[in-house]
Motif scaffolding. Sequence first.
Motif, PDB file in Angstrom:
ATOM      1  N   GLY A   1     -27.954  18.853 -42.089  1.00  0.00           N
ATOM      2  CA  GLY A   1     -27.134  20.048 -42.135  1.00  0.00           C
ATOM      3  C   GLY A   1     -25.837  19.942 -41.368  1.00  0.00           C
TER       4      GLY A   1
ATOM      5  N   ASP B   1     -23.194  18.586 -42.126  1.00  0.00           N
ATOM      6  CA  ASP B   1     -21.998  18.631 -42.981  1.00  0.00           C
ATOM      7  C   ASP B   1     -21.335  20.002 -42.998  1.00  0.00           C
ATOM      8  N   TYR B   2     -22.018  21.050 -42.560  1.00  0.00           N
ATOM      9  CA  TYR B   2     -21.413  22.376 -42.540  1.00  0.00           C
ATOM     10  C   TYR B   2     -20.549  22.613 -41.302  1.00  0.00           C
ATOM     11  N   TYR B   3     -20.628  21.711 -40.331  1.00  0.00           N
ATOM     12  CA  TYR B   3     -20.056  21.962 -39.023  1.00  0.00           C
ATOM     13  C   TYR B   3     -18.894  21.041 -38.675  1.00  0.00           C
TER      14      TYR B   3
ATOM     15  N   ASN C   1     -15.162  20.209 -40.595  1.00  0.00           N
ATOM     16  CA  ASN C   1     -16.341  19.973 -41.440  1.00  0.00           C
ATOM     17  C   ASN C   1     -16.009  19.158 -42.686  1.00  0.00           C
ATOM     18  N   THR C   2     -14.785  19.289 -43.186  1.00  0.00           N
ATOM     19  CA  THR C   2     -14.394  18.515 -44.371  1.00  0.00           C
ATOM     20  C   THR C   2     -13.830  17.142 -44.015  1.00  0.00           C
TER      21      THR C   2
ATOM     22  N   ASN D   1     -20.302  12.947 -44.953  1.00  0.00           N
ATOM     23  CA  ASN D   1     -21.165  14.105 -45.126  1.00  0.00           C
ATOM     24  C   ASN D   1     -22.362  13.817 -46.034  1.00  0.00           C
TER      25      ASN D   1
ATOM     26  N   ASN E   1     -24.728  12.847 -43.607  1.00  0.00           N
ATOM     27  CA  ASN E   1     -24.871  13.767 -42.476  1.00  0.00           C
ATOM     28  C   ASN E   1     -24.605  13.070 -41.150  1.00  0.00           C
TER      29      ASN E   1
ATOM     30  N   TRP F   1     -18.710  25.906 -35.780  1.00  0.00           N
ATOM     31  CA  TRP F   1     -18.093  26.203 -37.065  1.00  0.00           C
ATOM     32  C   TRP F   1     -16.685  25.627 -37.176  1.00  0.00           C
TER      33      TRP F   1
END
Length: 120
Positions: free
Chosen positions: A26, A28-30, A51-52, A72, A75, A98
């Motif tokens: 997870g 990859d969201y951060y 995150n990108t 990503n 991960n 975030w």
Amino acid sequence: QLQLVESGGGLVQPGGSLRLSCAGSGLDYYAIGWFRQAPGKEREGVSCISNTGGSTNYADSVKGRFTISRDNAKNTVYLQMNSLKPEDTAVYYCAADWRCRTWAYEYDYWGQGTQVTVSS
């Protein structure tokens, strides 16, 4: 609950290189920040990546020597450290939030750290 695991630390001679990894399901969201803490010193920010992967930043002390990147699909976030100096010796931590933050206390999730020692 995001769990982060750092790896890749070790003992290296001055001028050498190491690549640290920060992995977590997870992740990859951060945004991911790398921090370090030497004995008797405060934890300091080293680098951060969005995150990108489209945005990165570095502390002045590591600019031109360290490169942060991420995959990503795996991960995983990496910190490539080249031209290492004795003053880079510290425990290195990755942290997630975030977005990239300035201060360590602003990050919600932390790994356990990995020791980097630069010595001849």
